[in-house]
Each structure stands twice: as structure tokens, then as C-alpha cells.
Write a protein that holds these residues in place. Structure first.
Motif, PDB file in Angstrom:
ATOM      1  N   LEU A   1      51.184  29.189   7.614  1.00  0.00           N
ATOM      2  CA  LEU A   1      50.763  28.271   6.344  1.00  0.00           C
ATOM      3  C   LEU A   1      51.959  28.603   5.283  1.00  0.00           C
ATOM      4  CD1 LEU A   1      47.093  28.352   6.093  1.00  0.00           C
ATOM      5  CD2 LEU A   1      48.341  26.521   6.999  1.00  0.00           C
ATOM      6  N   ARG A   2      52.005  29.991   5.066  1.00  0.00           N
ATOM      7  CA  ARG A   2      52.890  30.405   3.827  1.00  0.00           C
ATOM      8  C   ARG A   2      53.144  32.060   3.948  1.00  0.00           C
ATOM      9  NH1 ARG A   2      49.587  33.288   0.411  1.00  0.00           N
ATOM     10  NH2 ARG A   2      47.286  32.682   0.313  1.00  0.00           N
TER      11      ARG A   2
ATOM     12  N   ASN B   1      45.227  36.188   6.915  1.00  0.00           N
ATOM     13  CA  ASN B   1      46.154  36.919   6.256  1.00  0.00           C
ATOM     14  C   ASN B   1      46.421  38.202   7.134  1.00  0.00           C
ATOM     15  OD1 ASN B   1      47.432  37.134   3.297  1.00  0.00           O
ATOM     16  ND2 ASN B   1      47.099  39.043   3.998  1.00  0.00           N
TER      17      ASN B   1
ATOM     18  N   THR C   1      44.125  24.015   6.371  1.00  0.00           N
ATOM     19  CA  THR C   1      43.813  24.339   7.875  1.00  0.00           C
ATOM     20  C   THR C   1      42.872  23.355   8.337  1.00  0.00           C
ATOM     21  OG1 THR C   1      44.081  26.636   7.479  1.00  0.00           O
ATOM     22  CG2 THR C   1      42.570  26.204   9.152  1.00  0.00           C
TER      23      THR C   1
ATOM     24  N   ASP D   1      44.446  26.533   1.164  1.00  0.00           N
ATOM     25  CA  ASP D   1      44.899  27.253   2.411  1.00  0.00           C
ATOM     26  C   ASP D   1      43.949  26.698   3.427  1.00  0.00           C
ATOM     27  OD1 ASP D   1      47.056  28.512   1.655  1.00  0.00           O
ATOM     28  OD2 ASP D   1      46.244  30.344   1.598  1.00  0.00           O
TER      29      ASP D   1
ATOM     30  N   VAL E   1      41.431  30.871   8.273  1.00  0.00           N
ATOM     31  CA  VAL E   1      42.437  31.235   7.648  1.00  0.00           C
ATOM     32  C   VAL E   1      42.776  32.716   7.523  1.00  0.00           C
ATOM     33  CG1 VAL E   1      43.974  31.323   5.264  1.00  0.00           C
ATOM     34  CG2 VAL E   1      42.603  29.376   5.885  1.00  0.00           C
TER      35      VAL E   1
ATOM     36  N   VAL F   1      50.274  33.972   5.785  1.00  0.00           N
ATOM     37  CA  VAL F   1      49.068  33.328   6.024  1.00  0.00           C
ATOM     38  C   VAL F   1      48.996  32.425   7.199  1.00  0.00           C
ATOM     39  CG1 VAL F   1      47.225  31.916   4.757  1.00  0.00           C
ATOM     40  CG2 VAL F   1      48.385  34.087   3.520  1.00  0.00           C
TER      41      VAL F   1
ATOM     42  N   GLN G   1      44.734  29.455  -4.289  1.00  0.00           N
ATOM     43  CA  GLN G   1      45.398  29.525  -2.981  1.00  0.00           C
ATOM     44  C   GLN G   1      44.823  29.222  -1.968  1.00  0.00           C
ATOM     45  OE1 GLN G   1      49.159  28.575  -3.088  1.00  0.00           O
ATOM     46  NE2 GLN G   1      48.345  28.358  -1.178  1.00  0.00           N
TER      47      GLN G   1
END
Length: 300
Positions: free
Chosen positions: A270-271, A231, A293, A289, A229, A213, A285
């Protein structure tokens, strides 16, 4: 009407990184001095791909390369020649004489220290310089560019992007790694149960960042820019398929973008992509995020 005289930068320019920028800045400078059109010359595919028949993963498509060369460095024209059998077998002298001088009216050429061209890559920067000197053509050979003691190269940047190290990649690129594409219809799950997203289908062999992400900036056809954001992955929580997708939630945007061409800049990882026990847990979640951001971009 006379023919257009050009100062031409030579290279493949994948990613259009700061090493390429040294060539392109010199090209713009020479073009201004000489009153000529600043031009970049590139190919429609990696020469290695045509020679071997094996797809070569790249940072940018020809369209993306052309846009970056123009937008970041102000080059007026980008020539994208097909790399085919004729190009592969063209003697290096003919590449200069027939293509660059006769067809494109080059009066000055700019190339990197490792630029090779012509049949079996027999053309070298040294031969290019010698030819230009003998025929009264201007020529600049740009030495390698280093950043923090590391030689800047598309190969290095590809490995960083594939590892998800988009921040580090951007230092060598001089801009964020980007993906452009037409917004496609997704599965509707985000709109119904999570956050509305825009979906891009990965194209060709263009490299994607590692699954995860990312905080992104999204550029719309209208010229507007929104934080997002994004993915990159297979959506393990909602389980809609195994193919890798690129889905972005645009922060602060509402409307329909289907069919529009957008650009997504990958600014910060981010992760990792994660599988959650419920869509509510995933929703919470994603909200985190989004908050992170917003914080990232509010700091400039």
C-alpha cells in the motif's frame, strides 16, 4: 501390512513457487498412475548454511514449506530430513540407494533440471536419470520453468520480496508470500489509541517484505480468513523500539488471538512506512489503508 511405495519429488522447495509446482504436479500425476503415495523430499535447513556456517535467508521455514506443498499441490507426505555431516558427505549413489530406495521405498523420482545431490553435489540430473534407467526406477527430469520470459527461481523471488514487490513475487510463486507465527503480546498502543493489532515476531532468517504497509489476508486457526492491514517496520511514530515488527489490523474481527498460530499473506504493498506528527494523523492514515484494503479485496 506392506511397505508404502512412494513417488518422490526431490528439491529444497524454498517458497514453493510455480517452478517447484511443475515437479509437484508431475509427482501427484505419477503417484496416481502407479497407486503410490505422492511425496516431497526436502531438508530442514539450506545445505549452504550447514556447509558455511552462515545463516541463509529463506522465503519459508520447513513448516511453511511442508504446508504449502500439501495445501497448494495436494502432495500426501513431506519428508524433512536433517542436513548434517552424514548427509553432506553421503555419496550420491548412497543418497539414491540407501535413502530414497531402501528407507523410503521410492519407485519413481522427480527432480528439476538443476537438482544436485550427494557429496560435493556430485549427483546430477543426468546421473540420476542414468541410475534410475539402469535399475528399473521411474524418473522424470523437469526442465526449467519460465514466466514472461524469466526463469522462475527462489533467488529471484527472495529479491522481489525484500524489495517489497509482493504482487510481482506472487506471480512467480503462484500464491502470496506468507508469514506464519504465534500471536505475541505487543505494546498495547494500537489497542489503546489506534486500531487493535495482532503482533508476529519475525523468526529465524526468514525473509520479510521491505518495510512498509501491506494489504494482507489473515488465516486463523479456526479456518476463518480476514482482510488485514499489515505494517512491517519499526513504528517510527509511536517510538516503541528499533526492532522490526509485523503488526496486523484484522478488518472485521474482534476477539483475542494471543497464543494462536496464524498465517499472513502479503497481497499488495500500500505505501512506505512513514513517521507522522501525531497519533491522530497516523490513525487517519490507517483508516485510509483499511478503506483501500477493503476496496482491493471487494474486487476479488
Amino acid at each position: 501390512m506392506g511397505e508404502i511405495k512412494r513417488v518422490i519429488a526431490l528439491g529444497f522447495f524454498d517458497g514453493v513457487h510455480i517452478g517447484h509446482g511443475a515437479l509437484l504436479n508431475k509427482t501427484a500425476e505419477r503417484a496416481k498412475e502407479l497407486g503410490c503415495m505422492s511425496t516431497a523430499f526436502t531438508f530442514d535447513r539450506a545445505p549452504k548454511e550447514f556447509v558455511t556456517g552462515v545463516p541463509v535467508p529463506l522465503l519459508t521455514s520447513p513448516t511453511e514449506r511442508s504446508a504449502l506443498i500439501r495445501e497448494v499441490y495436494g502432495i500426501e507426505q513431506v519428508i524433512v530430513e536433517p542436513f548434517d555431516q552424514e548427509m553432506m558427505t553421503m555419496p550420491w549413489q548412497d543418497f539414491i540407494e540407501d535413502l530414497l530406495l531402501r528407507k523410503y521405498h521410492a519407485v519413481h523420482l522427480v527432480a528439476g533440471h538443476d537438482f544436485h545431490f550427494g557429496y560435493k553435489n556430485q549427483g546430477t540430473p543426468e546421473l540420476l536419470q542414468e541410475y534410475c534407467t539402469a535399475h528399473g526406477i521411474g524418473c522424470d527430469i523437469i526442465p526449467k520453468v519460465e514466466y514472461q520470459g524469466v526463469t522462475v527461481s527462489s533467488t529471484l523471488i527472495r529479491s522481489l520480496v525484500e524489495a517489497g514487490e509482493v504482487e510481482r513475487a506472487s506471480e512467480f510463486l503462484g500464491h502470496c508470500h506468507a508469514m506464519t507465527g504465534t500471536v505475541e503480546h505487543g505494546f498495547g498502543i494500537g489497542k489503546e489509541r489506534l486500531f487493535p493489532t495482532v503482533n508476529l515476531i519475525p523468526h529465524g532468517t526468514t525473509i520479510l517484505p521491505a518495510r512498509g504497509v501491506y494489504a494482507t489476508k489473515v488465516h486463523l486457526e479456526s479456518g476463518e480468513t480476514y482482510p488485514g492491514v499489515t505494517n512491517v517496520g519499526t513504528r517510527p511514530t509511536v517510538g516503541t523500539g528499533s526492532g522490526v515488527t509485523v503488526e496486523t489490523n484484522l478488518i472485521g474481527f474482534s476477539g483475542d488471538l494471543y497464543g494462536q498460530r496464524i498465517r499472513v499473506d502479503f497481497c499488495l504493498r500500500l505505501r512506505d512506512e512513514m513517521k507522522f506528527s501525531s497519533t491522530k494523523e497516523l490513525h487517519d492514515q490507517i483508516a485510509q489503508d483499511i478503506a483501500k484494503t477493503k476496496s482491493v479485496f471487494s474486487k476479488g
